[in-house]
Design an enzyme around this catalytic site. Structure first.
Site, PDB file in Angstrom:
ATOM      1  N   CYS A   1      -3.636   7.446   4.824  1.00 50.09           N
ATOM      2  CA  CYS A   1      -3.540   6.994   3.423  1.00 50.09           C
ATOM      3  C   CYS A   1      -4.758   7.427   2.622  1.00 50.09           C
ATOM      4  O   CYS A   1      -4.697   7.517   1.408  1.00 50.09           O
ATOM      5  CB  CYS A   1      -3.392   5.482   3.315  1.00 50.09           C
ATOM      6  SG  CYS A   1      -3.509   4.569   4.842  1.00 50.09           S
TER       7      CYS A   1
ATOM      8  N   GLU B   1       0.886  -1.146   0.000  1.00 49.79           N
ATOM      9  CA  GLU B   1       0.000   0.000   0.000  1.00 49.79           C
ATOM     10  C   GLU B   1       0.923   1.195   0.000  1.00 49.79           C
ATOM     11  O   GLU B   1       1.643   1.430   0.973  1.00 49.79           O
ATOM     12  CB  GLU B   1      -0.875  -0.025   1.244  1.00 49.79           C
ATOM     13  CG  GLU B   1      -2.084   0.858   1.102  1.00 49.79           C
ATOM     14  CD  GLU B   1      -2.569   1.329   2.436  1.00 49.79           C
ATOM     15  OE1 GLU B   1      -2.755   0.497   3.337  1.00 49.79           O
ATOM     16  OE2 GLU B   1      -2.709   2.558   2.579  1.00 49.79           O
TER      17      GLU B   1
END
Lengths: 524, 524
Positions: B294, B257
């Protein structure tokens, strides 16, 4: 003579060719008359642009249309089966019957129809609804997919008609077909029918495009291009690894099926009970299609005792007397011999004799080699040299413990088989060995050879690297194979009228959905 | 002062250290007193050996034991919550309340318990049975998993307690914990509890191991090591890409990620209907946790007209007046400023003013920038520079068509949001834009910001590269996240008594299995 045209953006047009090639007839070594272009990057670029546009248009295409295309294509293949199998036979030497007409073509159309059915029932999309949070997810199409097929199944794994093609299309992706150079004519015929089906059903014309060949550099560039979403590759390990590297450097997906020696372990009880069956099954599996199958058993592990000596001798006799198949390419025989030399240089003993026939056809006599378990343990990398052809290696293992050490040193493989006594006397050995072998393979078999790969939803034609690129996916079996060419999409708080119908409260068909932890075909 | 010991093969022992490091207190810039080792390759090697052995032992561990471990660990975390949140607060500056104690720690324990439940009900294994052919398949464990956690969620995404850890363990894999250097103490506390749970439940002791840090070279070597099956990495793009390259070259899986700017598109009707809500939600989402999330919305696309001018002005005011959060690392403020400079050099206008406070704490004032749609189209790569912090970029789009072109140029992102009028007046624009945005993101949201990431089975915390490494998987949400650390295994003609209980005819619990195309909890 003119070059055969490529199919770009709905047009059969002359390639921007940087060179050309011809295929061979493996049964007599003749060069075939049709000439095919090696496309320059300009063709690849055009194909990529058209595929991108087609992908946008495919967003508006229903799953019913996708299914219709796959069924229509299967129908067209059947209606043209004779010319297809004749061309495939000409280019591959594979017999029209029983192989091409009776097995591979029906497998191909059945696979396309299973993909159609999967497209329709949407099983591959794995819809999941969290009603409390109004969060919903499913797999959806991913974008243009390039398919590089292998040489050994011109139809059922062919770039224009095989499992990767069917799976990528079923998910709603356009496919860029890269023909295998050993059967460009078969790929052409298939692509012509696929394109006809595209037009009949009214899919975007660039849903299916064909390039026969390209330079290695262009191939590497293609799989990493921004316009590509994923690649399916089945073939040799060096080529596959080069493409993998190029694709992954660019963050692109690539699904590979590379190499596998498919170990078969004969436990002591099975030698007692089933030696003849094993000898027969193993020999057939090794010489069938001249051993040019990804699931050919290349390694047979048998006890190193007197009872197994007889089994090994029987196998050696059968190898020597079995008909010698035709190899696919002019370099196959040499490759096989080179790899046999590698094994012999490493200490393997040959149990058969090379007896080259006086014939221009591509072939190599059936070859069987043998080593002791300890030899394998001391040079396991060398003795895992894959021989893609009608040759195999027997390991004589001194004990279950030695077999355990042998298995521990295996690379990733597609399959692993155990033969064992039916009365359970081998079960202790099985319980010791199976967990270790299972970690090395994608499919565990009992009492049968791995060569058959049923197009079953529960099949795994995949395995740990280097058998495949990702051990979570299978290349054969619908709907599972479709998931490779899909991306997970989540809809978080999205209004009902904007959801894909598959995720709306009302179930649009009899689609299986997991709603709040429970699988159901009901509406929410 | 002595170095904190590492956990290798069931022993807290002194590292074979090649250097050492200390963490900082972001609220005052002080270097914290505990000293942690940077392990040499020798430690990595020992950890890998122990993990391999533990994995073999885990073959005999039941899913009930795995679930018991995850629940026990969650209980231990709750019993020790005060010391955990105090340490996490010390190392990250994240407030104890409401963030660490009230949100992140409960999220962490809930996630572990959801993983326990998934381990028990085996939903992640996706069992599939083809009864006619006696072919059965399921996902199973994959092998040792290395987890590299991020700096921004010391608990819920922490290497020793977050989603990757829980998912890898739930599938039956041992985990090698690599601490994030910004919160080694928190990782130590968590690992101590995890190891206590390992011992209480009687799992193989090397199921959980901890290395605080290693050289870059050792890290690259680790993820490609033959003894590793997969890696989970959450963090910066350069580090992630280096690890990806090293892992994939060796044929190893790595789930990443990496980065995401999470575009939010405000359609014209939403400006009319909901300007205040949008201004509030957007500002909160950008300044919460100093924007170090994020899923922070780093891009807001709003119409370039007078009504939206007001919205933009409101947002700028809110940015200026909102409390300024604490950044995680001593270099964060500089990184943010550098990235803002990049945007300004590219032509962005700043709508807020940098006003650095006189304080040793790590911080940067909330910053808002703006460009025109055409500017983005002409330099889309530059304007997608991710700012991991409390800064965001507004794009003023002249038309829906221009927004379409902007979306076309987006990289892969975790999320994409649409705000639109409730009366449907924006629906045409939505239908035009959504299919394009959906291809660029893992999660589509309506009328809310992307910052919340529910631990839902339908969540997708993933997306197209470079948001994630593989668009088919999510890093958040059980059981889906577990599938990343699993391999597909097929049992072809395997005898009943040798099948995993999940695949035997008799359903061993209330496990959902797909039998001949139908999902059921019944026995065969």
């Amino acid at each position: 003579m003119t070059l055969r045209p490529v199919l770009i953006d709905g047009q059969w047009r002359q390639a921007n060719a940087e060179s050309q090639f011809q295929a061979f007839n493996p049964t007599n070594g003749d060069c075939l008359s049709d000439i095919y272009p090696v496309s320059s990057w300009q063709d690849c670029d055009a194909v990529l642009n058209a595929a991108s546009e087609a992908y946008q248009q495919l967003q508006q295409v229903t799953r019913q249309q996708i299914a219709q295309f796959l069924n229509e294509y299967a129908d067209l293949i059947e209606a043209n089966s004779q010319s297809i199998v004749e061309m495939a036979n000409l280019e591959t030497g594979l017999p029209v019957t029983p192989r091409l007409a009776d097995v591979e073509l029906p497998r191909t159309t059945s696979q396309l129809r299973q993909a159609a059915s999967a497209a329709l029932n949407a099983d591959w999309t794995m819809p999941i609804i969290d009603s409390k949070n109004n969060i919903r997810a499913m797999l959806q199409s991913i974008g243009p997919v390039a398919v590089f097929g292998p040489n050994n199944f011109p139809l059922a794994f062919g770039s224009a008609s095989g499992g990767d093609f069917a799976a990528a299309i079923a998910a709603g992706n356009p496919v860029i077909i890269k023909a295998h150079p050993s059967h460009p004519g078969t790929t052409r015929l298939m692509t012509e029918l696929a394109f006809k089906a595209v037009q009949n059903v009214g899919l975007p014309e660039a849903t299916v495009q064909l390039i026969y060949a390209m330079s290695n550099d262009s191939g590497l560039k293609l799989v990493g291009d921004a316009r590509i979403a994923a690649t399916g590759f089945t073939g040799s390990r060096p080529a596959g690894l080069a493409l993998k590297n190029a694709a992954e450097k660019a963050g692109k997906l690539i699904y590979l099926e590379l190499s596998s020696i498919n170990p078969v372990i004969v436990l002591p009880g099975a030698v007692v009970e089933n030696a003849d069956t094993i000898a027969n099954d193993f020999t057939n599996s090794c010489v069938m299609a001249a051993g040019q199958l990804c699931t050919k058993p290349g390694l047979l592990i048998v006890p190193d005792d007197a009872s197994a000596d007889k089994l090994v001798n029987t196998i050696a006799e059968k190898f020597s007397s079995a008909a010698v198949g035709t190899l696919l390419s002019p370099v196959s025989a040499e490759h096989i011999q080179n790899n046999i030399n590698t094994l012999i240089d490493g200490g393997a003993i040959e149990l058969t004799q090379a007896s080259l026939e006086e014939s221009p056809r591509f072939c190599q006599s059936n070859r069987l080699l043998s080593i002791k378990g300890q030899q394998f343990i001391e040079a396991s990398e060398l003795f895992q040299t894959e021989i893609f052809g009608n040759a195999s290696l027997i390991i004589r293992s001194k004990s279950v413990a030695q077999t355990h050490r042998i298995i521990e040193q295996l690379e990733g493989n597609l399959t692993g088989c155990f033969y064992s006594h039916s009365d359970g006397r081998d079960d202790d050995a099985y319980q010791l060995l199976e967990p270790v072998l299972r970690q090395k393979v994608g499919r565990i078999l009992n009492d049968k050879m791995p060569t058959g790969v049923a197009v079953s939803p529960a099949m795994n034609h995949g395995g740990p690297f280097p058998a495949a690129g990702h051990p979570g996916f299978t290349a054969v079996g619908m709907p599972a194979a479709i998931k490779r060419f899909a991306a997970l999409k989540c809809f978080d708080g999205v209004r009902q009228n904007r959801l894909p119908d598959i995720l709306a409260d009302r179930n649009p068909g009899d689609i299986w959905r997991q709603i709040d932890g429970r699988w159901t075909t009901e509406s929410l």
